[in-house]
Write a protein that holds these residues in place. Structure first.
Motif, PDB file in Angstrom:
ATOM      1  N   PHE A   6       0.828  -1.194   0.000  1.00 50.47           N
ATOM      2  CA  PHE A   6       0.000   0.000   0.000  1.00 50.47           C
ATOM      3  C   PHE A   6       0.868   1.252   0.000  1.00 50.47           C
ATOM      4  O   PHE A   6       1.736   1.426   0.856  1.00 50.47           O
ATOM      5  CB  PHE A   6      -0.907   0.013   1.239  1.00 50.47           C
ATOM      6  N   ASP A   7       0.651   2.121  -0.994  1.00 54.59           N
ATOM      7  CA  ASP A   7       1.219   3.466  -1.017  1.00 54.59           C
ATOM      8  C   ASP A   7       2.755   3.479  -0.954  1.00 54.59           C
ATOM      9  O   ASP A   7       3.349   4.353  -0.330  1.00 54.59           O
ATOM     10  CB  ASP A   7       0.647   4.277   0.150  1.00 54.59           C
ATOM     11  N   LEU A   8       3.382   2.497  -1.610  1.00 55.60           N
ATOM     12  CA  LEU A   8       4.848   2.442  -1.617  1.00 55.60           C
ATOM     13  C   LEU A   8       5.426   2.451  -3.035  1.00 55.60           C
ATOM     14  O   LEU A   8       6.619   2.186  -3.216  1.00 55.60           O
ATOM     15  CB  LEU A   8       5.331   1.189  -0.871  1.00 55.60           C
ATOM     16  N   ASN A   9       4.581   2.738  -4.017  1.00 56.29           N
ATOM     17  CA  ASN A   9       5.020   2.771  -5.425  1.00 56.29           C
ATOM     18  C   ASN A   9       5.675   1.458  -5.848  1.00 56.29           C
ATOM     19  O   ASN A   9       6.685   1.444  -6.557  1.00 56.29           O
ATOM     20  CB  ASN A   9       5.996   3.939  -5.656  1.00 56.29           C
ATOM     21  N   ILE A  10       5.086   0.351  -5.394  1.00 59.16           N
ATOM     22  CA  ILE A  10       5.554  -0.980  -5.776  1.00 59.16           C
ATOM     23  C   ILE A  10       4.409  -1.681  -6.503  1.00 59.16           C
ATOM     24  O   ILE A  10       3.325  -1.839  -5.937  1.00 59.16           O
ATOM     25  CB  ILE A  10       5.984  -1.804  -4.545  1.00 59.16           C
ATOM     26  N   ASP A  11       4.644  -2.102  -7.739  1.00 58.79           N
ATOM     27  CA  ASP A  11       3.575  -2.684  -8.555  1.00 58.79           C
ATOM     28  C   ASP A  11       3.434  -4.195  -8.386  1.00 58.79           C
ATOM     29  O   ASP A  11       2.423  -4.770  -8.752  1.00 58.79           O
ATOM     30  CB  ASP A  11       3.812  -2.366 -10.040  1.00 58.79           C
ATOM     31  N   LYS A  12       4.440  -4.852  -7.857  1.00 60.98           N
ATOM     32  CA  LYS A  12       4.390  -6.301  -7.724  1.00 60.98           C
ATOM     33  C   LYS A  12       3.580  -6.717  -6.499  1.00 60.98           C
ATOM     34  O   LYS A  12       3.407  -5.945  -5.552  1.00 60.98           O
ATOM     35  CB  LYS A  12       5.806  -6.864  -7.598  1.00 60.98           C
ATOM     36  N   SER A  13       3.127  -7.965  -6.504  1.00 62.62           N
ATOM     37  CA  SER A  13       2.449  -8.517  -5.336  1.00 62.62           C
ATOM     38  C   SER A  13       3.496  -8.968  -4.313  1.00 62.62           C
ATOM     39  O   SER A  13       4.679  -9.119  -4.646  1.00 62.62           O
ATOM     40  CB  SER A  13       1.572  -9.700  -5.735  1.00 62.62           C
ATOM     41  N   PHE A  14       3.060  -9.215  -3.085  1.00 60.31           N
ATOM     42  CA  PHE A  14       3.981  -9.653  -2.043  1.00 60.31           C
ATOM     43  C   PHE A  14       4.728 -10.925  -2.451  1.00 60.31           C
ATOM     44  O   PHE A  14       5.937 -11.050  -2.219  1.00 60.31           O
ATOM     45  CB  PHE A  14       3.224  -9.908  -0.736  1.00 60.31           C
ATOM     46  N   LYS A  15       4.021 -11.872  -3.050  1.00 61.31           N
ATOM     47  CA  LYS A  15       4.646 -13.151  -3.385  1.00 61.31           C
ATOM     48  C   LYS A  15       5.647 -13.046  -4.532  1.00 61.31           C
ATOM     49  O   LYS A  15       6.377 -14.004  -4.811  1.00 61.31           O
ATOM     50  CB  LYS A  15       3.577 -14.186  -3.723  1.00 61.31           C
ATOM     51  N   GLU A  16       5.703 -11.883  -5.178  1.00 62.37           N
ATOM     52  CA  GLU A  16       6.672 -11.666  -6.263  1.00 62.37           C
ATOM     53  C   GLU A  16       7.899 -10.879  -5.812  1.00 62.37           C
ATOM     54  O   GLU A  16       8.850 -10.722  -6.583  1.00 62.37           O
ATOM     55  CB  GLU A  16       5.997 -10.914  -7.409  1.00 62.37           C
ATOM     56  N   LEU A  17       7.898 -10.404  -4.584  1.00 62.15           N
ATOM     57  CA  LEU A  17       8.959  -9.496  -4.142  1.00 62.15           C
ATOM     58  C   LEU A  17      10.178 -10.257  -3.628  1.00 62.15           C
ATOM     59  O   LEU A  17      10.550 -10.184  -2.452  1.00 62.15           O
ATOM     60  CB  LEU A  17       8.418  -8.552  -3.072  1.00 62.15           C
ATOM     61  N   GLU A  18      10.813 -10.971  -4.535  1.00 64.17           N
ATOM     62  CA  GLU A  18      12.028 -11.716  -4.196  1.00 64.17           C
ATOM     63  C   GLU A  18      13.229 -10.795  -4.031  1.00 64.17           C
ATOM     64  O   GLU A  18      14.163 -11.108  -3.295  1.00 64.17           O
ATOM     65  CB  GLU A  18      12.325 -12.749  -5.288  1.00 64.17           C
ATOM     66  N   GLU A  19      13.212  -9.667  -4.723  1.00 64.72           N
ATOM     67  CA  GLU A  19      14.382  -8.790  -4.717  1.00 64.72           C
ATOM     68  C   GLU A  19      14.477  -7.926  -3.466  1.00 64.72           C
ATOM     69  O   GLU A  19      15.536  -7.351  -3.184  1.00 64.72           O
ATOM     70  CB  GLU A  19      14.378  -7.894  -5.968  1.00 64.72           C
ATOM     71  N   ILE A  20      13.387  -7.801  -2.708  1.00 62.62           N
ATOM     72  CA  ILE A  20      13.433  -7.010  -1.479  1.00 62.62           C
ATOM     73  C   ILE A  20      13.716  -7.963  -0.327  1.00 62.62           C
ATOM     74  O   ILE A  20      12.864  -8.711   0.123  1.00 62.62           O
ATOM     75  CB  ILE A  20      12.114  -6.231  -1.267  1.00 62.62           C
ATOM     76  N   ARG A  21      14.964  -7.924   0.150  1.00 59.30           N
ATOM     77  CA  ARG A  21      15.430  -8.913   1.131  1.00 59.30           C
ATOM     78  C   ARG A  21      16.519  -8.316   2.016  1.00 59.30           C
ATOM     79  O   ARG A  21      17.603  -8.886   2.160  1.00 59.30           O
ATOM     80  CB  ARG A  21      15.916 -10.172   0.415  1.00 59.30           C
ATOM     81  N   SER A  22      16.232  -7.139   2.591  1.00 57.45           N
ATOM     82  CA  SER A  22      17.249  -6.444   3.390  1.00 57.45           C
ATOM     83  C   SER A  22      16.916  -6.440   4.874  1.00 57.45           C
ATOM     84  O   SER A  22      17.161  -5.459   5.581  1.00 57.45           O
ATOM     85  CB  SER A  22      17.416  -5.001   2.889  1.00 57.45           C
ATOM     86  N   TYR A  23      16.337  -7.546   5.353  1.00 56.22           N
ATOM     87  CA  TYR A  23      16.085  -7.644   6.792  1.00 56.22           C
ATOM     88  C   TYR A  23      17.424  -7.599   7.518  1.00 56.22           C
ATOM     89  O   TYR A  23      18.334  -8.369   7.227  1.00 56.22           O
ATOM     90  CB  TYR A  23      15.348  -8.942   7.133  1.00 56.22           C
ATOM     91  N   ASP A  24      17.516  -6.680   8.473  1.00 52.71           N
ATOM     92  CA  ASP A  24      18.756  -6.491   9.218  1.00 52.71           C
ATOM     93  C   ASP A  24      18.442  -6.561  10.701  1.00 52.71           C
ATOM     94  O   ASP A  24      17.739  -5.700  11.247  1.00 52.71           O
ATOM     95  CB  ASP A  24      19.382  -5.144   8.865  1.00 52.71           C
ATOM     96  N   ARG A  25      18.941  -7.575  11.364  1.00 49.20           N
ATOM     97  CA  ARG A  25      18.595  -7.824  12.765  1.00 49.20           C
ATOM     98  C   ARG A  25      18.948  -6.639  13.655  1.00 49.20           C
ATOM     99  O   ARG A  25      18.155  -6.230  14.505  1.00 49.20           O
ATOM    100  CB  ARG A  25      19.305  -9.087  13.243  1.00 49.20           C
ATOM    101  N   GLU A  26      20.136  -6.076  13.470  1.00 47.36           N
ATOM    102  CA  GLU A  26      20.560  -4.966  14.319  1.00 47.36           C
ATOM    103  C   GLU A  26      19.666  -3.746  14.129  1.00 47.36           C
ATOM    104  O   GLU A  26      19.251  -3.102  15.098  1.00 47.36           O
ATOM    105  CB  GLU A  26      22.022  -4.598  14.014  1.00 47.36           C
ATOM    106  N   TYR A  27      19.354  -3.404  12.875  1.00 49.04           N
ATOM    107  CA  TYR A  27      18.483  -2.257  12.607  1.00 49.04           C
ATOM    108  C   TYR A  27      17.114  -2.457  13.242  1.00 49.04           C
ATOM    109  O   TYR A  27      16.580  -1.557  13.903  1.00 49.04           O
ATOM    110  CB  TYR A  27      18.321  -2.040  11.100  1.00 49.04           C
ATOM    111  N   VAL A  28      16.534  -3.652  13.071  1.00 48.39           N
ATOM    112  CA  VAL A  28      15.194  -3.917  13.593  1.00 48.39           C
ATOM    113  C   VAL A  28      15.188  -3.878  15.121  1.00 48.39           C
ATOM    114  O   VAL A  28      14.244  -3.354  15.728  1.00 48.39           O
ATOM    115  CB  VAL A  28      14.665  -5.273  13.069  1.00 48.39           C
TER     116      VAL A  28
END
Length: 326
Positions: free
Chosen positions: A124-146
């Protein structure tokens, strides 16, 4: 130089880490929204701060006969699902996990538990056209940041709860709106707000049906590229930007035709009593909006408990009378 124990948090350089977590929140929040009964001002879709991380809280299913909870457990670094029927399952959240994998693993657990959800599978409202199940390229989970983000939000949530208890009027819970990733608490005067244009978003029409003053914290975005506390009054009264805010580092910023009171998070790291300074900021922003909108400020104020005790405490000598009567 930092003067207190507040964690370091920055937006620049952490944009992708923030985006990955933001999309996890959107998935969790949309699932909660799909199952929860409607509540005013979208209060039924939010997430909450938990001693272990971020959670949906109990969500009803099976016609309300049972509930389930989603918990992003930062102590164990996993997404946990548990139900009132005693079922439990989880999958690990590791550095490099994609949004697609997060979504599909969560959907599989819900399906196994017989929990049916129907959501719009797009961000929602993030200028991303793909569905969640297609978002393989977004994978920057960072334990320290979170971890740092969660600790800041947990602290902010506790200060907001203190501030929330000082107002007699209608007030929302302190909760996390996943659409914009901000922690918020809002006060209402009880008066209807002017009707919005027909082309306004449904979400805005419901959120701003009544006069309100909102307070929150967000981790930064392209418009305000640093973590900051904020407040705004809706509808915005004329001249609010000329009022004085506390502390002196706070300022009014114009945003989409409205005025935001802004206090950068970094400024709170440089004071010895950050909670006191933040409470001063929240109160100054509230006073600015409430007085210009002619709220009954004094009537809506909750006095400290010690003041109430002074008014109701027995006079000298009455203690012995009460003891004798008992």
């Amino acid at each position: 130089m930092e003067k207190n124990a507040l964690p370091r948090l920055q937006y620049k350089g952490s944009e992708q880490q923030k985006l990955t977590l933001h999309l996890f929140f959107q998935i969790m929040g949309k699932i909660r929204m799909s199952c929860s009964p409607r509540k005013n001002h979208w209060w039924y879709i939010t997430l909450y701060l938990d001693t272990k991380g971020f959670t949906t809280g109990p969500v009803p299913y099976k016609n309300g006969l049972e509930t389930f909870t989603l918990l992003l457990n930062l102590h164990n670094q996993r997404l946990e699902v548990f139900t009132s029927g005693g079922e439990e399952a989880y999958f690990d959240i590791f550095e490099g996990i994609s949004v697609a994998e997060f979504y599909l693993q969560l959907k599989n657990i819900l399906k196994r538990f017989g929990i049916e959800t129907e959501i719009l599978e797009r961000p929602f409202d993030l200028n991303i056209d793909k569905s969640f199940k297609e978002l393989e390229e977004i994978r920057s989970y960072d334990r320290e940041y979170v971890q740092r983000y969660w600790k800041v939000m947990l602290w902010a949530s506790n200060v907001f709860k203190d501030f929330s208890g000082r107002f007699y009027g209608k007030t929302c819970p302190v909760h996390l709106f996943w659409h914009s990733m901000d922690l918020a608490v809002t006060r209402f005067s009880g008066k209807r707000a002017p009707k919005m244009p027909s082309e306004a978003r449904i979400s805005d029409k419901d959120a701003y049906s009544h006069e309100c003053i909102s307070f929150g914290f967000w981790p930064g975005d392209p418009n305000i590229p640093e973590p900051a506390f904020y407040s705004y009054t809706f509808p915005a009264p004329e001249g609010i930007e000329k009022t004085t805010l506390k502390p002196k580092q706070a300022k009014w910023v114009e945003n989409n035709g409205n005025w935001l009171a802004i206090l950068p998070y970094r400024d709170l790291q440089e004071v010895e009593e950050p909670a006191t300074v933040l409470l001063d900021f929240l109160e100054s922003a509230y006073q600015a909006g409430a007085r210009l909108k002619e709220w009954d400020v004094e009537d809506l104020k909750v006095p400290p408990l010690r003041d109430l005790l002074k008014k109701t405490a027995p006079k000298r000598g009455q203690f012995q009378q009460l003891k004798n009567q008992s």
